[in-house]
Design an enzyme around this catalytic site. Structure first.
Site, PDB file in Angstrom:
ATOM      1  N   ASN A 117     -29.665  60.499  58.289  1.00  0.00           N
ATOM      2  CA  ASN A 117     -29.600  59.599  57.369  1.00  0.00           C
ATOM      3  C   ASN A 117     -30.933  59.389  56.387  1.00  0.00           C
ATOM      4  OD1 ASN A 117     -28.124  57.860  59.935  1.00  0.00           O
ATOM      5  ND2 ASN A 117     -26.784  58.626  58.226  1.00  0.00           N
ATOM      6  N   ILE A 126     -33.084  57.045  52.013  1.00  0.00           N
ATOM      7  CA  ILE A 126     -32.444  56.552  53.264  1.00  0.00           C
ATOM      8  C   ILE A 126     -31.006  55.848  53.083  1.00  0.00           C
ATOM      9  CG2 ILE A 126     -32.576  54.928  55.457  1.00  0.00           C
ATOM     10  CD1 ILE A 126     -35.665  54.396  54.517  1.00  0.00           C
ATOM     11  N   CYS A 127     -29.918  56.819  53.717  1.00  0.00           N
ATOM     12  CA  CYS A 127     -28.308  56.152  53.916  1.00  0.00           C
ATOM     13  C   CYS A 127     -28.542  54.990  54.810  1.00  0.00           C
ATOM     14  CB  CYS A 127     -27.855  57.312  54.002  1.00  0.00           C
ATOM     15  SG  CYS A 127     -25.913  56.861  53.831  1.00  0.00           S
ATOM     16  N   LEU A 128     -28.330  53.713  54.167  1.00  0.00           N
ATOM     17  CA  LEU A 128     -28.162  52.647  54.945  1.00  0.00           C
ATOM     18  C   LEU A 128     -27.513  51.674  54.361  1.00  0.00           C
ATOM     19  CD1 LEU A 128     -28.975  51.235  57.833  1.00  0.00           C
ATOM     20  CD2 LEU A 128     -30.902  50.573  56.930  1.00  0.00           C
TER      21      LEU A 128
END
Length: 179
Positions: free
Chosen positions: A108, A115-117
């Protein structure tokens, strides 16, 4: 009032018309955000959380450097990552921009440190703080969301933790040499 509505602009009745840098509202938002960030710094320092920390980058309370230690019992154990946190005047009603400064091989996280959050994007809440962000990213290290990868190679390798750890350490050593 909804949790992600900025009360400064809401009171003025123009929640979408005043932008950062326009008029006195911007100064009020800046002071309010600065005060909130100072309170969060104190809370974070007093929390005693192991493996996370963050401090303003110099005198700029709107730009922080965070540190996350890889969670115990994961392939990231023993690794330390630096992150940049940049807070807009609209914080906490607008999410900060958070990126890995230390290169991080993870499903991620892309090669630029993005950041993929979900809590940093569409699931952001004004109730979140720096501590929540850092703990969430630390948790993400050991429990990635492979349904939404930014790094396809890391996502494919994740199911084979031995191979993953080998590539992770190779990339970590490459990054350390480059610095």
């Amino acid at each position: 009032m909804a949790q992600n509505i900025d009360p400064v602009n809401e009171r003025a009745g123009n929640s979408n018309t005043v932008k950062d840098g326009d008029g006195p509202t911007s100064a009020t938002k800046h002071q309010s955000t600065s005060k909130r960030l100072q309170q969060e710094l104190l809370t974070l320092m007093m929390s005693g959380d192991k493996g996370i920390s963050a401090f303003p980058n110099g005198d700029d309370v709107f730009s922080w450097i965070g540190t996350i230690h890889g969670p115990q019992g994961t392939v990231y154990e023993g690794l330390v990552y630096k992150l940049s946190l940049t807070f807009p005047n609209g914080y906490p009603f607008t999410a900060p921009t958070v990126k890995f400064v230390t290169p991080c091989f993870h499903p991620n996280v892309d090669t630029y440190g993005n950041i993929c959050l979900d809590i940093l994007k569409d699931k952001w809440s004004a109730l979140y703080d720096v501590r929540t962000i850092l703990l969430s990213i630390q948790s993400l290290l050991g429990d990635p969301n492979n349904d939404s990868p930014l790094n396809g190679q890391a996502a494919q390798l994740w199911s084979d933790q031995v191979a993953y750890k080998k590539v992770l350490f190779e990339k970590s050593h490459e990054a350390a040499k480059a610095q």
